[in-house]
Design a protein around this motif. Structure first.
Motif, PDB file in Angstrom:
ATOM      1  N   SER A  26       0.842  -1.192   0.000  1.00 26.81           N
ATOM      2  CA  SER A  26       0.000   0.000   0.000  1.00 26.81           C
ATOM      3  C   SER A  26       0.879   1.243   0.000  1.00 26.81           C
ATOM      4  CB  SER A  26      -0.889   0.002   1.254  1.00 26.81           C
ATOM      5  OG  SER A  26      -1.625   1.200   1.355  1.00 26.81           O
ATOM      6  N   ALA A  27       0.479   2.241  -0.768  1.00 23.01           N
ATOM      7  CA  ALA A  27       1.158   3.540  -0.775  1.00 23.01           C
ATOM      8  C   ALA A  27       0.099   4.611  -1.026  1.00 23.01           C
ATOM      9  CB  ALA A  27       2.235   3.602  -1.840  1.00 23.01           C
ATOM     10  N   THR A  28      -0.014   5.559  -0.093  1.00 22.47           N
ATOM     11  CA  THR A  28      -1.041   6.589  -0.191  1.00 22.47           C
ATOM     12  C   THR A  28      -0.440   7.959   0.079  1.00 22.47           C
ATOM     13  OG1 THR A  28      -2.683   5.009   0.631  1.00 22.47           O
ATOM     14  CG2 THR A  28      -3.296   7.341   0.668  1.00 22.47           C
ATOM     15  N   LEU A  29      -0.589   8.854  -0.872  1.00 20.42           N
ATOM     16  CA  LEU A  29      -0.167  10.237  -0.709  1.00 20.42           C
ATOM     17  C   LEU A  29      -1.385  11.044  -0.267  1.00 20.42           C
ATOM     18  CD1 LEU A  29       2.001  12.454  -1.087  1.00 20.42           C
ATOM     19  CD2 LEU A  29       1.157  12.696  -3.432  1.00 20.42           C
ATOM     20  N   THR A  30      -1.241  11.773   0.842  1.00 19.49           N
ATOM     21  CA  THR A  30      -2.357  12.550   1.385  1.00 19.49           C
ATOM     22  C   THR A  30      -1.934  14.007   1.521  1.00 19.49           C
ATOM     23  OG1 THR A  30      -3.084  10.618   2.640  1.00 19.49           O
ATOM     24  CG2 THR A  30      -3.974  12.752   3.301  1.00 19.49           C
ATOM     25  N   ILE A  31      -2.754  14.897   0.977  1.00 15.82           N
ATOM     26  CA  ILE A  31      -2.520  16.334   1.109  1.00 15.82           C
ATOM     27  C   ILE A  31      -3.600  16.880   2.034  1.00 15.82           C
ATOM     28  CG2 ILE A  31      -2.257  18.535  -0.104  1.00 15.82           C
ATOM     29  CD1 ILE A  31      -0.313  16.411  -1.143  1.00 15.82           C
ATOM     30  N   ASN A  32      -3.183  17.561   3.076  1.00 16.05           N
ATOM     31  CA  ASN A  32      -4.126  18.185   4.008  1.00 16.05           C
ATOM     32  C   ASN A  32      -3.938  19.687   3.991  1.00 16.05           C
ATOM     33  OD1 ASN A  32      -5.454  15.897   5.210  1.00 16.05           O
ATOM     34  ND2 ASN A  32      -3.486  15.406   6.132  1.00 16.05           N
ATOM     35  N   THR A  54       1.708  13.962   3.336  1.00 14.57           N
ATOM     36  CA  THR A  54       2.332  12.773   3.904  1.00 14.57           C
ATOM     37  C   THR A  54       2.240  11.631   2.911  1.00 14.57           C
ATOM     38  OG1 THR A  54       0.272  12.126   5.007  1.00 14.57           O
ATOM     39  CG2 THR A  54       1.870  13.372   6.326  1.00 14.57           C
ATOM     40  N   LEU A  55       3.205  10.741   2.966  1.00 14.89           N
ATOM     41  CA  LEU A  55       3.208   9.528   2.162  1.00 14.89           C
ATOM     42  C   LEU A  55       3.204   8.359   3.141  1.00 14.89           C
ATOM     43  CD1 LEU A  55       3.497   8.103  -0.619  1.00 14.89           C
ATOM     44  CD2 LEU A  55       5.982   8.197  -0.260  1.00 14.89           C
ATOM     45  N   THR A  56       2.108   7.601   3.159  1.00 19.91           N
ATOM     46  CA  THR A  56       1.985   6.442   4.036  1.00 19.91           C
ATOM     47  C   THR A  56       2.203   5.185   3.209  1.00 19.91           C
ATOM     48  OG1 THR A  56       0.449   7.623   5.464  1.00 19.91           O
ATOM     49  CG2 THR A  56       0.487   5.222   5.663  1.00 19.91           C
ATOM     50  N   PRO A 105      12.826  10.607   6.101  1.00 20.12           N
ATOM     51  CA  PRO A 105      12.754   9.186   6.461  1.00 20.12           C
ATOM     52  C   PRO A 105      12.392   8.988   7.937  1.00 20.12           C
ATOM     53  CG  PRO A 105      14.936   9.774   5.618  1.00 20.12           C
ATOM     54  CD  PRO A 105      14.153  11.030   5.717  1.00 20.12           C
ATOM     55  N   VAL A 106      11.722   7.878   8.214  1.00 18.27           N
ATOM     56  CA  VAL A 106      11.385   7.466   9.575  1.00 18.27           C
ATOM     57  C   VAL A 106      11.836   6.022   9.776  1.00 18.27           C
ATOM     58  CG1 VAL A 106       9.417   9.031   9.774  1.00 18.27           C
ATOM     59  CG2 VAL A 106       9.054   6.720   8.919  1.00 18.27           C
ATOM     60  N   PHE A 107      11.960   5.625  11.027  1.00 14.81           N
ATOM     61  CA  PHE A 107      12.376   4.261  11.330  1.00 14.81           C
ATOM     62  C   PHE A 107      11.210   3.297  11.186  1.00 14.81           C
ATOM     63  CE2 PHE A 107      15.541   6.765  13.610  1.00 14.81           C
ATOM     64  CZ  PHE A 107      16.710   6.113  13.244  1.00 14.81           C
ATOM     65  N   PRO A 108      11.416   2.159  10.523  1.00 11.80           N
ATOM     66  CA  PRO A 108      10.361   1.151  10.430  1.00 11.80           C
ATOM     67  C   PRO A 108      10.266   0.353  11.731  1.00 11.80           C
ATOM     68  CG  PRO A 108      12.317   0.389   9.289  1.00 11.80           C
ATOM     69  CD  PRO A 108      12.607   1.793   9.749  1.00 11.80           C
ATOM     70  N   GLN A 125       6.679  12.420   6.324  1.00  8.41           N
ATOM     71  CA  GLN A 125       6.325  13.817   6.078  1.00  8.41           C
ATOM     72  C   GLN A 125       7.006  14.248   4.777  1.00  8.41           C
ATOM     73  OE1 GLN A 125       4.254  15.772   8.104  1.00  8.41           O
ATOM     74  NE2 GLN A 125       4.329  17.131   6.349  1.00  8.41           N
ATOM     75  N   CYS A 126       6.233  14.800   3.864  1.00  5.79           N
ATOM     76  CA  CYS A 126       6.810  15.305   2.613  1.00  5.79           C
ATOM     77  C   CYS A 126       7.392  16.690   2.851  1.00  5.79           C
ATOM     78  CB  CYS A 126       5.744  15.386   1.518  1.00  5.79           C
ATOM     79  SG  CYS A 126       5.079  13.791   1.026  1.00  5.79           S
ATOM     80  N   VAL A 127       8.423  17.012   2.100  1.00  8.16           N
ATOM     81  CA  VAL A 127       9.015  18.341   2.137  1.00  8.16           C
ATOM     82  C   VAL A 127       8.263  19.162   1.096  1.00  8.16           C
ATOM     83  CG1 VAL A 127      11.107  19.707   1.825  1.00  8.16           C
ATOM     84  CG2 VAL A 127      11.237  17.399   2.813  1.00  8.16           C
TER      85      VAL A 127
END
Length: 133
Positions: A26-32, A54-56, A105-108, A125-127
């Motif tokens: 799964s990959a979801t880009l969300t703009i808030n 954000t990219l989840t 990047p975040v830790f898995p 978190q997207c830049v």
């Protein structure tokens, strides 16, 4: 125009120049964006607030250490990127749309249930707001 049903199996995700579609589910880009309404005694006016993205991504844990020309597994690559602490580029292709940008990047997570496939989900978190081509 006829309806065209698009499934998630057409999604591809490349992070830091490496294609990880075989390891991801799964990959979801969300703009808030939070819009604001400014109100005075005599009037009101809407204003667009700041947008964040954000990219989840969810996938199967793969901690393999790739020996060139192979690449590291998804989990190890994200761990190493989080340790390095610098942004990495991504490209998310959904049907005819290609989103590109940079993520922090975040830790898995590691480990899991003995009776299940080991998965991890990360929200990056997207830049800025990714570009759409």
């Amino acid at each position: 125009m006829a309806l065209s049903v698009i499934t998630g199996r057409t999604i591809t995700l490349e992070i830091d120049g490496v294609q990880y579609s075989d390891q991801l589910s799964s990959a979801t880009l969300t703009i808030n964006r939070t819009d604001e309404q400014y109100v005075t005694f005599t009037d009101s006016a809407p204003a667009a607030g700041p947008a964040t993205a954000t990219l989840t991504v969810r996938g199967y844990q793969d901690w393999s250490n790739g020996t060139p020309p192979a690449v590291d597994g998804w989990s190890r690559a994200m761990w190493d990127a989080a340790v390095a602490g610098s942004t990495v580029a991504f490209e998310l292709v959904v049907d005819a749309g290609t989103f590109t940008g940079d993520i922090l990047p975040v830790f898995p997570t590691g480990g899991g249930d003995a009776n299940a496939a080991l998965e991890t989900e990360m929200t990056f978190q997207c830049v800025g707001i990714p570009a759409l081509a």
